[in-house]
Design a protein around this motif. Structure first.
Motif, PDB file in Angstrom:
ATOM      1  N   GLY A  68      45.049  19.480  50.319  1.00 22.82           N
ATOM      2  CA  GLY A  68      45.927  18.650  51.139  1.00 22.82           C
ATOM      3  C   GLY A  68      45.721  18.882  52.624  1.00 22.82           C
ATOM      4  N   GLU A  69      45.371  20.116  52.994  1.00 21.22           N
ATOM      5  CA  GLU A  69      45.180  20.426  54.408  1.00 21.22           C
ATOM      6  C   GLU A  69      43.910  19.805  54.976  1.00 21.22           C
ATOM      7  OE1 GLU A  69      47.368  24.839  54.380  1.00 21.22           O
ATOM      8  OE2 GLU A  69      45.209  24.662  54.770  1.00 21.22           O
ATOM      9  N   GLN A  70      42.967  19.464  54.091  1.00 23.59           N
ATOM     10  CA  GLN A  70      41.691  18.913  54.562  1.00 23.59           C
ATOM     11  C   GLN A  70      41.843  17.523  55.168  1.00 23.59           C
ATOM     12  OE1 GLN A  70      42.574  18.791  51.333  1.00 23.59           O
ATOM     13  NE2 GLN A  70      42.205  16.653  50.761  1.00 23.59           N
ATOM     14  N   LYS A  71      42.916  16.831  54.824  1.00 25.49           N
ATOM     15  CA  LYS A  71      43.058  15.440  55.245  1.00 25.49           C
ATOM     16  C   LYS A  71      43.118  15.269  56.757  1.00 25.49           C
ATOM     17  CE  LYS A  71      45.146  13.792  50.965  1.00 25.49           C
ATOM     18  NZ  LYS A  71      46.287  13.086  50.329  1.00 25.49           N
ATOM     19  N   ASN A  72      43.727  16.212  57.445  1.00 28.03           N
ATOM     20  CA  ASN A  72      43.894  16.088  58.893  1.00 28.03           C
ATOM     21  C   ASN A  72      42.873  16.886  59.681  1.00 28.03           C
ATOM     22  OD1 ASN A  72      46.192  14.357  58.755  1.00 28.03           O
ATOM     23  ND2 ASN A  72      47.442  16.128  58.207  1.00 28.03           N
ATOM     24  N   ARG A  73      41.812  17.349  59.002  1.00 33.40           N
ATOM     25  CA  ARG A  73      40.779  18.127  59.677  1.00 33.40           C
ATOM     26  C   ARG A  73      39.489  17.313  59.769  1.00 33.40           C
ATOM     27  NH1 ARG A  73      41.412  24.426  58.231  1.00 33.40           N
ATOM     28  NH2 ARG A  73      39.399  24.414  59.327  1.00 33.40           N
ATOM     29  N   ASN A  88      34.570  13.159  54.112  1.00 33.50           N
ATOM     30  CA  ASN A  88      35.758  13.137  54.974  1.00 33.50           C
ATOM     31  C   ASN A  88      36.100  11.682  55.276  1.00 33.50           C
ATOM     32  OD1 ASN A  88      37.775  13.575  56.904  1.00 33.50           O
ATOM     33  ND2 ASN A  88      36.793  15.465  57.597  1.00 33.50           N
ATOM     34  N   SER A  89      36.759  11.051  54.301  1.00 35.58           N
ATOM     35  CA  SER A  89      37.053   9.615  54.397  1.00 35.58           C
ATOM     36  C   SER A  89      38.126   9.245  53.392  1.00 35.58           C
ATOM     37  CB  SER A  89      35.787   8.800  54.084  1.00 35.58           C
ATOM     38  OG  SER A  89      35.410   8.960  52.718  1.00 35.58           O
ATOM     39  N   GLY A  90      38.652   8.039  53.513  1.00 36.74           N
ATOM     40  CA  GLY A  90      39.576   7.499  52.518  1.00 36.74           C
ATOM     41  C   GLY A  90      40.735   8.422  52.199  1.00 36.74           C
ATOM     42  N   THR A  91      40.955   8.654  50.914  1.00 29.86           N
ATOM     43  CA  THR A  91      42.080   9.489  50.492  1.00 29.86           C
ATOM     44  C   THR A  91      41.820  10.977  50.656  1.00 29.86           C
ATOM     45  OG1 THR A  91      41.273   9.459  48.209  1.00 29.86           O
ATOM     46  CG2 THR A  91      42.895   7.774  48.818  1.00 29.86           C
ATOM     47  N   SER A  92      40.570  11.366  50.903  1.00 31.10           N
ATOM     48  CA  SER A  92      40.246  12.787  51.057  1.00 31.10           C
ATOM     49  C   SER A  92      40.428  13.292  52.478  1.00 31.10           C
ATOM     50  CB  SER A  92      38.804  13.064  50.622  1.00 31.10           C
ATOM     51  OG  SER A  92      38.641  12.885  49.234  1.00 31.10           O
ATOM     52  N   GLY A  93      40.207  12.430  53.465  1.00 28.51           N
ATOM     53  CA  GLY A  93      40.290  12.871  54.849  1.00 28.51           C
ATOM     54  C   GLY A  93      40.399  11.710  55.806  1.00 28.51           C
ATOM     55  N   ASN A  94      40.793  12.021  57.023  1.00 30.94           N
ATOM     56  CA  ASN A  94      41.000  10.993  58.038  1.00 30.94           C
ATOM     57  C   ASN A  94      39.760  10.742  58.886  1.00 30.94           C
ATOM     58  OD1 ASN A  94      43.662  10.606  57.263  1.00 30.94           O
ATOM     59  ND2 ASN A  94      44.420  12.235  58.628  1.00 30.94           N
ATOM     60  N   VAL A 194      25.055  10.554  53.355  1.00 30.54           N
ATOM     61  CA  VAL A 194      26.441  10.888  53.684  1.00 30.54           C
ATOM     62  C   VAL A 194      26.633  10.767  55.185  1.00 30.54           C
ATOM     63  CG1 VAL A 194      28.181  12.718  53.696  1.00 30.54           C
ATOM     64  CG2 VAL A 194      26.658  12.453  51.718  1.00 30.54           C
ATOM     65  N   ARG A 195      27.655  10.020  55.577  1.00 29.22           N
ATOM     66  CA  ARG A 195      28.005   9.896  57.000  1.00 29.22           C
ATOM     67  C   ARG A 195      29.013  10.985  57.350  1.00 29.22           C
ATOM     68  NH1 ARG A 195      29.577   4.236  57.700  1.00 29.22           N
ATOM     69  NH2 ARG A 195      31.699   4.860  57.148  1.00 29.22           N
ATOM     70  N   THR A 196      28.833  11.623  58.484  1.00 32.97           N
ATOM     71  CA  THR A 196      29.692  12.731  58.867  1.00 32.97           C
ATOM     72  C   THR A 196      31.071  12.249  59.325  1.00 32.97           C
ATOM     73  OG1 THR A 196      28.720  12.718  61.090  1.00 32.97           O
ATOM     74  CG2 THR A 196      27.757  14.221  59.464  1.00 32.97           C
ATOM     75  N   ALA A 197      31.984  13.201  59.450  1.00 35.11           N
ATOM     76  CA  ALA A 197      33.372  12.877  59.773  1.00 35.11           C
ATOM     77  C   ALA A 197      33.527  12.191  61.115  1.00 35.11           C
ATOM     78  CB  ALA A 197      34.226  14.152  59.738  1.00 35.11           C
ATOM     79  N   ASP A 198      32.613  12.473  62.051  1.00 34.04           N
ATOM     80  CA  ASP A 198      32.700  11.824  63.360  1.00 34.04           C
ATOM     81  C   ASP A 198      32.036  10.456  63.374  1.00 34.04           C
ATOM     82  OD1 ASP A 198      30.036  12.490  63.269  1.00 34.04           O
ATOM     83  OD2 ASP A 198      30.073  13.836  64.998  1.00 34.04           O
TER      84      ASP A 198
END
Length: 232
Positions: A68-73, A88-94, A194-198
């Motif tokens: 759950g903490e991964q979503k906002n990281r 880091n996308s969708g329901t897993s992360g922002n 895979v596209r990175t979180a940024d």
């Protein structure tokens, strides 16, 4: 040569106990520990920042990032739990992450972002991917729902262990499949991007084996062997 290595590893994975096999040294990556239900926690995820190489939860469950903490990281890009993966996308992360399938094999072919097709179908994480439940979590589920333990065993001889849905990437869920019993983990040998979180960098990914590639087949199941390199 890579196809030869794939064949050797896939054949060895079907053996049941410590058997020597000859193959070219594996030059890819391996997870540092087993993740997933066997640790006693259903959602036991090991997170990786592809941009820096940093790993979270490297040594044990929830060591750095609890579920759950991964979503906002935004400091992770992919994560492994057994043979399932998150971006880091969708329901897993922002984040702005995602994954796409580049087809079977041809890992060496993909070297630059400019090669990626303009009509590539990107997938973000959702809550449709199944994951094996740990025995502890299954028992908690039975107790919470007043269900009989004998009538609802964790392991069904016809269907295998109990599963539940989790947040994961539906495209990467096809990178390795499970059948059984007896349990068999089969990589698709597709190359994924895979596209990175940024949203700025891209890494190609190919899962190779459920086992560590450079040692005897035995009790190391779950320490995924894989290739992962940045597209320039």
């Amino acid at each position: 040569m890579r196809h030869f290595l794939f064949t050797i590893i896939a054949a060895a994975a079907l053996l049941t106990s410590c058997v020597d096999y000859d193959a070219q040294p594996f030059t890819g990556k391996e997870l540092p520990r087993t993740t997933g239900y066997s640790t006693g926690v259903t959602n036991d995820w090991l997170y990786i920042n592809l941009r820096t190489g940093q790993m979270f939860n490297r040594n044990k469950v929830n060591e750095d990032i609890a579920e759950g903490e991964q979503k906002n990281r935004l400091d992770w890009d992919i994560a492994f739990c057994g043979y399932r993966l998150r971006t880091n996308s969708g329901t897993s992360g922002n984040g702005l992450g995602a994954a796409a399938d580049l087809g079977k094999g041809q890992y060496e072919k993909w070297t630059s972002v400019s090669q990626l097709p303009s009509d590539l179908q990107w997938a973000v994480d959702d809550h449709t991917v199944s994951i094996t439940m740990s025995r502890k979590d299954w028992n908690r589920y039975l107790i919470a729902n007043h269900l009989n333990f004998e009538e609802n065993p964790w392991f069904d001889p016809n269907n295998g262990p109990a599963t539940t849905l989790t947040d994961a990437n539906p495209i990467l869920a096809k990178a390795m499949t499970f059948t059984g019993p007896p349990p068999v983990y089969t990589p698709s040998f597709h190359t994924y991007v895979v596209r990175t979180a940024d949203g700025k960098r891209y890494f190609k990914l190919q899962l190779i084996s459920w086992y560590k590639a450079n040692i005897k087949i035995g009790d190391t199941g779950g320490q995924i062997s894989y290739y992962c390199d940045e597209l320039k």
